[in-house]
Motif scaffolding. Sequence first.
Motif, PDB file in Angstrom:
ATOM      1  N   PHE A  69      -8.816  39.159  -3.900  1.00 20.04           N
ATOM      2  CA  PHE A  69      -9.992  39.120  -4.766  1.00 20.04           C
ATOM      3  C   PHE A  69     -11.019  38.126  -4.238  1.00 20.04           C
ATOM      4  O   PHE A  69     -12.232  38.346  -4.366  1.00 20.04           O
ATOM      5  N   ALA A  70     -10.547  37.031  -3.631  1.00 23.71           N
ATOM      6  CA  ALA A  70     -11.467  36.068  -3.023  1.00 23.71           C
ATOM      7  C   ALA A  70     -12.167  36.679  -1.812  1.00 23.71           C
ATOM      8  O   ALA A  70     -13.372  36.489  -1.607  1.00 23.71           O
ATOM      9  N   ARG A  71     -11.419  37.410  -0.988  1.00 24.31           N
ATOM     10  CA  ARG A  71     -12.042  38.061   0.171  1.00 24.31           C
ATOM     11  C   ARG A  71     -13.074  39.087  -0.284  1.00 24.31           C
ATOM     12  O   ARG A  71     -14.173  39.183   0.277  1.00 24.31           O
ATOM     13  N   ASN A  72     -12.715  39.848  -1.292  1.00 30.08           N
ATOM     14  CA  ASN A  72     -13.657  40.834  -1.814  1.00 30.08           C
ATOM     15  C   ASN A  72     -14.897  40.157  -2.384  1.00 30.08           C
ATOM     16  O   ASN A  72     -16.015  40.649  -2.241  1.00 30.08           O
ATOM     17  N   ASP A  73     -14.696  39.026  -3.051  1.00 29.38           N
ATOM     18  CA  ASP A  73     -15.823  38.319  -3.645  1.00 29.38           C
ATOM     19  C   ASP A  73     -16.807  37.885  -2.569  1.00 29.38           C
ATOM     20  O   ASP A  73     -18.028  37.976  -2.747  1.00 29.38           O
ATOM     21  N   GLN A  74     -16.298  37.411  -1.438  1.00 24.96           N
ATOM     22  CA  GLN A  74     -17.172  37.018  -0.329  1.00 24.96           C
ATOM     23  C   GLN A  74     -17.975  38.214   0.178  1.00 24.96           C
ATOM     24  O   GLN A  74     -19.176  38.101   0.476  1.00 24.96           O
ATOM     25  N   ARG A  75     -17.317  39.356   0.274  1.00 25.47           N
ATOM     26  CA  ARG A  75     -18.030  40.550   0.737  1.00 25.47           C
ATOM     27  C   ARG A  75     -19.089  40.981  -0.279  1.00 25.47           C
ATOM     28  O   ARG A  75     -20.191  41.412   0.104  1.00 25.47           O
TER      29      ARG A  75
END
Length: 403
Positions: A21-27
């Motif tokens: 979810f953190a990686r997705n948030d960055q994207r």
Amino acid sequence: MPTSDPFAISERVRGLGSGVFARNDQRKVAYTRGIALAGGVPLLDLSLGSTDLLPPAVAIEVMRQRLGEPASAAYCLHGATAPFREAVAAWAQRRFGVTVDPHREVLFLVGSQEGTAHLPLAVLNPGDQALLLDPFYPSHLGGLRLASAQPRFLRLDAQQGFAPNFDQLSPGDWDALKLMVLGFPHNPTATTGQQAWVDEAAERAVRHGLVFAHDNPYVDLALDGEAPALLRSPLWRQCGIEFFSFSKGWCLGGYRMAFAIGAEPLITALRQLKGVVDFNQSVALQAGAIAAMEQASDWPERLKPVYRDRRDRMASALREVGWPVDLPSMALYLWLRLPPAAQARGWTSEQFCAQLLEATGVCLTPGNGFGDGGEGYARLALVQPAEVLVDAARRMGQWLSSL
């Protein structure tokens, strides 16, 4: 002179890796910035199970009334959660027909994810083995990593309806375990599951002397069949703890309210840990949760037709654009195999979701974020009106046809 870096991140946190979810948030942040600079299609976030549907009006009104009271701004320790715990005990009697001691067998949580992530710290020692489903919810593995425990995995097979095959482990493997974490209805596969699966897990836990944690925030959102529950097993006091949430059935995700019901030693252990690392949500928010349980007990049932319509219409729209869909039995998600065009390019789930977002503005969660068993899948959350979802399917379909 010291040679170590005083600002170095701990090995324990390094072991967590980067959450999906953190990686997705960055994207998502990068995509939104790009829109602001160059124009483009607005972000459509279908990656989180954060519903667009409203919570019960009575819950919000009770919170509003209570927020003006001085006690609502005070720290809330365990003792002040007694009214909430008593309401939970009454709910358990109505919902499952079980008598629960609100003072010894119920614990308020700041979201069920907080409870599942903290439980391993409360019951495991470093090096202890614990069993997770694969795919799993990320906080389940994260809690084990923080506790320096050793995870084992029980792979779920789509061909078997994502049913857990407990015989994948030998009797010796079972004897080595100290904790087992399951969750049905299951996130991310959106499989309702069967009571027999949970009952067998409880029997194994008692037989082999391990803790059984059942994560059940979707208990009220089974679209097909009846959701299983550990509380329905006569063995729950001998082995287990079950986690419930207001986030899904009552649409109160951002308010971070949940609870655990379980065997007294497990509740005591988790309460002791929480007494060191956190307090609880405001009593005003707890009062709203009580109102939801007592005055809007039918709210989850009201949500089901909405999610069923979204599920059916979105599945049909995706099939029309050439993306095969298996219809899930639980509300809120579609668990999608990567479309043929992505498979032909050999994309991983992470690569596919990144490309999809960049090309269409639609954000899904890559399946690999839920473990090795999730590779080759993407999770789509049905958290927009059906018309918006169908438009997203068309948008994605146009891109896929151009590949």
